[in-house]
Design a protein around this motif. Structure first.
Motif, PDB file in Angstrom:
ATOM      1  N   ARG A 138       0.916  -1.254  -0.299  1.00 35.16           N
ATOM      2  CA  ARG A 138      -0.053   0.266  -0.218  1.00 35.16           C
ATOM      3  C   ARG A 138       0.623   1.261   0.016  1.00 35.16           C
ATOM      4  NH1 ARG A 138      -5.622   1.546   3.278  1.00 35.16           N
ATOM      5  NH2 ARG A 138      -5.567   3.552   2.622  1.00 35.16           N
ATOM      6  N   PHE A 139       0.731   1.897  -1.151  1.00 29.71           N
ATOM      7  CA  PHE A 139       0.894   3.329  -1.109  1.00 29.71           C
ATOM      8  C   PHE A 139       0.643   4.452  -1.144  1.00 29.71           C
ATOM      9  CE2 PHE A 139       1.959   1.739  -4.988  1.00 29.71           C
ATOM     10  CZ  PHE A 139       0.873   2.672  -5.929  1.00 29.71           C
ATOM     11  N   PRO A 140       0.579   5.976  -0.306  1.00 30.46           N
ATOM     12  CA  PRO A 140      -0.420   6.750  -0.498  1.00 30.46           C
ATOM     13  C   PRO A 140      -0.689   7.304  -1.623  1.00 30.46           C
ATOM     14  CG  PRO A 140       1.865   7.782   0.334  1.00 30.46           C
ATOM     15  CD  PRO A 140       2.061   6.749  -0.601  1.00 30.46           C
ATOM     16  N   VAL A 141      -2.207   8.118  -2.268  1.00 28.52           N
ATOM     17  CA  VAL A 141      -2.832   7.922  -3.999  1.00 28.52           C
ATOM     18  C   VAL A 141      -3.217   9.526  -3.264  1.00 28.52           C
ATOM     19  CG1 VAL A 141      -4.137   8.050  -5.858  1.00 28.52           C
ATOM     20  CG2 VAL A 141      -2.346   6.236  -4.496  1.00 28.52           C
ATOM     21  N   VAL A 142      -2.443   9.999  -3.575  1.00 25.74           N
ATOM     22  CA  VAL A 142      -3.461  11.504  -3.266  1.00 25.74           C
ATOM     23  C   VAL A 142      -3.882  12.523  -4.554  1.00 25.74           C
ATOM     24  CG1 VAL A 142      -3.671  14.091  -2.379  1.00 25.74           C
ATOM     25  CG2 VAL A 142      -2.173  12.032  -0.973  1.00 25.74           C
ATOM     26  N   LEU A 143      -5.233  13.073  -4.737  1.00 26.06           N
ATOM     27  CA  LEU A 143      -5.967  13.260  -6.107  1.00 26.06           C
ATOM     28  C   LEU A 143      -5.971  15.338  -5.892  1.00 26.06           C
ATOM     29  CD1 LEU A 143      -8.808  11.316  -7.241  1.00 26.06           C
ATOM     30  CD2 LEU A 143      -6.535  10.777  -6.663  1.00 26.06           C
ATOM     31  N   SER A 190     -15.405  -2.714  -1.694  1.00 31.85           N
ATOM     32  CA  SER A 190     -15.214  -2.482  -0.812  1.00 31.85           C
ATOM     33  C   SER A 190     -15.291  -0.953   0.061  1.00 31.85           C
ATOM     34  CB  SER A 190     -14.675  -3.669   0.007  1.00 31.85           C
ATOM     35  OG  SER A 190     -14.608  -4.854  -0.547  1.00 31.85           O
ATOM     36  N   PRO A 191     -15.403  -0.776   0.881  1.00 33.70           N
ATOM     37  CA  PRO A 191     -15.373   0.579   1.772  1.00 33.70           C
ATOM     38  C   PRO A 191     -13.735   1.067   2.292  1.00 33.70           C
ATOM     39  CG  PRO A 191     -17.389  -0.171   3.141  1.00 33.70           C
ATOM     40  CD  PRO A 191     -16.981  -1.740   1.945  1.00 33.70           C
ATOM     41  N   PRO A 192     -13.326  -0.149   2.634  1.00 37.62           N
ATOM     42  CA  PRO A 192     -11.405   0.193   2.922  1.00 37.62           C
ATOM     43  C   PRO A 192     -10.984   0.926   1.206  1.00 37.62           C
ATOM     44  CG  PRO A 192     -12.348  -1.131   4.175  1.00 37.62           C
ATOM     45  CD  PRO A 192     -13.111  -1.354   3.139  1.00 37.62           C
ATOM     46  N   ASP A 193     -11.781   0.285   0.479  1.00 33.67           N
ATOM     47  CA  ASP A 193     -10.843   0.339  -0.881  1.00 33.67           C
ATOM     48  C   ASP A 193     -10.949   2.101  -1.465  1.00 33.67           C
ATOM     49  OD1 ASP A 193     -10.041  -1.765  -1.953  1.00 33.67           O
ATOM     50  OD2 ASP A 193     -12.273  -2.076  -2.700  1.00 33.67           O
ATOM     51  N   LEU A 194     -12.239   2.938  -0.761  1.00 33.34           N
ATOM     52  CA  LEU A 194     -12.129   4.361  -1.052  1.00 33.34           C
ATOM     53  C   LEU A 194     -11.042   4.830   0.107  1.00 33.34           C
ATOM     54  CD1 LEU A 194     -15.596   5.134  -1.431  1.00 33.34           C
ATOM     55  CD2 LEU A 194     -14.674   5.032  -3.037  1.00 33.34           C
ATOM     56  N   ASP A 195     -10.880   4.467   1.259  1.00 30.34           N
ATOM     57  CA  ASP A 195      -9.874   5.236   2.022  1.00 30.34           C
ATOM     58  C   ASP A 195      -8.338   5.226   1.123  1.00 30.34           C
ATOM     59  OD1 ASP A 195     -11.384   5.637   3.768  1.00 30.34           O
ATOM     60  OD2 ASP A 195     -11.854   3.324   4.200  1.00 30.34           O
ATOM     61  N   LEU A 196      -8.632   4.330   0.235  1.00 28.75           N
ATOM     62  CA  LEU A 196      -7.106   4.576  -0.420  1.00 28.75           C
ATOM     63  C   LEU A 196      -6.552   5.665  -1.392  1.00 28.75           C
ATOM     64  CD1 LEU A 196      -6.788   1.372  -2.135  1.00 28.75           C
ATOM     65  CD2 LEU A 196      -5.886   1.456  -0.700  1.00 28.75           C
ATOM     66  N   ILE A 197      -7.578   6.675  -1.288  1.00 26.84           N
ATOM     67  CA  ILE A 197      -8.225   8.162  -2.081  1.00 26.84           C
ATOM     68  C   ILE A 197      -7.726   8.846  -1.185  1.00 26.84           C
ATOM     69  CG2 ILE A 197      -8.567   9.240  -4.260  1.00 26.84           C
ATOM     70  CD1 ILE A 197      -9.843   6.326  -5.405  1.00 26.84           C
ATOM     71  N   LYS A 198      -7.335  10.138  -1.324  1.00 26.08           N
ATOM     72  CA  LYS A 198      -6.759  11.253  -0.640  1.00 26.08           C
ATOM     73  C   LYS A 198      -7.311  12.138  -1.861  1.00 26.08           C
ATOM     74  CE  LYS A 198      -5.400   9.201   3.484  1.00 26.08           C
ATOM     75  NZ  LYS A 198      -7.525   8.681   4.153  1.00 26.08           N
ATOM     76  N   LEU A 199      -7.871  13.506  -0.598  1.00 21.73           N
ATOM     77  CA  LEU A 199      -8.233  14.884  -2.020  1.00 21.73           C
ATOM     78  C   LEU A 199      -7.629  15.830  -1.341  1.00 21.73           C
ATOM     79  CD1 LEU A 199      -9.390  15.412  -4.545  1.00 21.73           C
ATOM     80  CD2 LEU A 199     -11.964  15.323  -3.399  1.00 21.73           C
ATOM     81  N   THR A 200      -7.431  16.687  -2.226  1.00 24.88           N
ATOM     82  CA  THR A 200      -7.671  18.054  -1.557  1.00 24.88           C
ATOM     83  C   THR A 200      -7.403  18.919  -2.624  1.00 24.88           C
ATOM     84  OG1 THR A 200      -4.888  19.037   0.114  1.00 24.88           O
ATOM     85  CG2 THR A 200      -4.791  17.766  -1.697  1.00 24.88           C
ATOM     86  N   ASP A 201      -7.160  20.198  -2.141  1.00 22.45           N
ATOM     87  CA  ASP A 201      -6.968  21.387  -3.434  1.00 22.45           C
ATOM     88  C   ASP A 201      -5.856  21.912  -3.031  1.00 22.45           C
ATOM     89  OD1 ASP A 201      -9.224  21.731  -5.281  1.00 22.45           O
ATOM     90  OD2 ASP A 201     -10.479  23.060  -3.315  1.00 22.45           O
ATOM     91  N   ASP A 202      -4.903  21.893  -2.137  1.00 24.05           N
ATOM     92  CA  ASP A 202      -4.228  22.536  -1.445  1.00 24.05           C
ATOM     93  C   ASP A 202      -2.701  21.342  -1.870  1.00 24.05           C
ATOM     94  OD1 ASP A 202      -1.463  23.675  -0.431  1.00 24.05           O
ATOM     95  OD2 ASP A 202      -2.551  23.769   2.071  1.00 24.05           O
ATOM     96  N   PRO A 203      -1.272  22.328  -2.800  1.00 26.91           N
ATOM     97  CA  PRO A 203      -0.887  21.446  -2.980  1.00 26.91           C
ATOM     98  C   PRO A 203       0.265  21.740  -2.109  1.00 26.91           C
ATOM     99  CG  PRO A 203      -0.438  24.023  -3.931  1.00 26.91           C
ATOM    100  CD  PRO A 203      -1.335  23.493  -3.601  1.00 26.91           C
TER     101      PRO A 203
END
Length: 266
Positions: free
Chosen positions: A189-194, A218-231
Motif C-alpha cells: 500500500r502506498f499513498p495516492v493523493v488527488l 469495498s469501503p476500505p478501497d475508497l480509503d486508498l484515495i486522499k483528496l485536496t486542493d492545497d499543494p
C-alpha cells in the motif's frame, strides 16, 4: 497407416508438418536480404520488451525515494493546473523525494520544472506516440518507452506514492492501475493523493454512490484515495503516508524477529 510427421525444433519450440520452415534460423540471420519485416515479428518484440525493462531498471535502480506525479499534457503554462504541478513537485523535493512524470508537456512539464528548479532529481518516463511529444526540457533523467505496460511498471516500482493532478484518459489509466495493484495486494500500500476537489469530486461520488453501492468495491478501497486542493497538503499527505507505511513495515519486521527469537529460545 499414416507415418508420423517430421519434427523440427526451433529453440524451445517444436514444429511438425506444415509448420516446419523452409530455412533455418541461422540462414535467415545471415541472409543479405534487405527485407526488414522481421524486426516487427512477435518474437523480436519480446526482446524489445525485455530491453525496455532492463534499460528502465538500470536507469532508475539508484534513484532513491521518489513520487510519481500525473496530470494532463494539455494544460499550458499560466493555467492553474500547471502552477499546481510546479508547487507540488517543489514541495516533494523539499521533503526529500525525486519526482517522476511522463516526461511530456503540460502538468508533466510543470512537475519536472518544479523539481528541477528546486534542485531535486527530475525524472521523465516518455512514451512513443503517433503524435510525437518528446521529452520536456526540465527532465534531468529521461527514459523513453515503446510500451505503456513497461513504462507503467517503472512508475509503480520506483515510486513511494502518487500525486494525481487533473488529467484525461492517460491519467485515469495510471491512477486506476495503481489503485488496482494496491487493492489486490500486488504491491504494498502506498499513498495516492488527488489534487483538485472540483475536478475529482464527481469521480469519487460515482465510486461511492454507484460502484461501492453496488458492492463492486469495498469501503476500505475508497480509503486508498486522499483528496485536496492545497499543494502543500498534498505533499504532507504523501509524506505522512510514506512515513506510516515505513513505520508499519518496521513494526511487522520487529514482530517477526521477536517471534523468531522467542522460538529459538524455547
Amino acid at each position: 497407416m499414416s507415418q508420423p510427421s517430421r519434427e523440427h525444433r526451433k529453440g524451445p519450440v517444436q514444429l511438425r508438418g506444415a509448420q516446419i520452415p523452409d530455412t533455418t534460423t541461422d540462414e535467415r540471420l545471415l541472409s543479405d536480404s534487405d527485407n526488414a519485416e522481421w524486426v516487427h515479428s512477435d518474437p523480436w518484440r519480446v526482446m524489445r520488451i525485455q530491453a525496455e525493462f532492463v534499460e528502465g531498471f538500470g536507469a532508475l535502480a539508484e534513484l532513491g525515494p521518489a513520487i510519481s506525479v500525473f496530470g494532463s499534457a494539455r494544460f499550458k503554462e499560466g493555467e492553474a493546473e500547471y502552477a499546481l504541478g510546479e508547487r507540488v513537485a517543489a514541495g516533494l523535493v523539499t521533503a526529500g523525494f525525486a519526482v517522476i512524470t511522463g516526461g511530456g508537456p503540460g502538468v508533466m512539464e510543470a512537475a519536472n520544472k518544479g523539481a528541477h528548479e528546486a534542485g531535486g532529481t527530475s525524472v521523465g518516463l516518455g512514451i512513443e506516440l503517433p503524435f510525437e511529444q518528446g521529452m520536456n526540457q526540465y527532465v534531468d533523467l529521461g527514459v523513453n518507452f515503446r510500451y505503456f505496460f513497461a513504462r507503467k511498471t517503472m512508475f509503480v516500482k520506483y515510486a513511494n506514492g502518487f500525486v494525481v493532478l487533473p488529467g484525461g484518459f492517460g491519467t485515469f489509466d495510471e491512477l486506476f492501475e495503481a489503485l488496482t495493484l494496491v487493492q489486490t495486494s500486488k504491491v504494498r500500500r502506498f499513498p495516492v493523493v488527488l489534487v483538485g476537489v472540483d475536478y475529482w469530486s464527481g469521480l469519487l461520488d460515482w465510486l461511492r454512490d454507484s460502484v461501492l453501492a453496488r458492492g463492486a468495491i469495498s469501503p476500505p478501497d475508497l480509503d486508498l484515495i486522499k483528496l485536496t486542493d492545497d499543494p502543500d497538503e498534498a505533499v504532507r499527505l504523501v509524506v505522512e503516508g510514506v512515513r506510516d507505511l515505513h513505520a508499519s513495515e518496521e513494526a511487522a519486521r520487529a514482530e517477526v524477529e521477536a517471534a523468531a527469537a522467542a522460538h529459538n529460545g524455547t
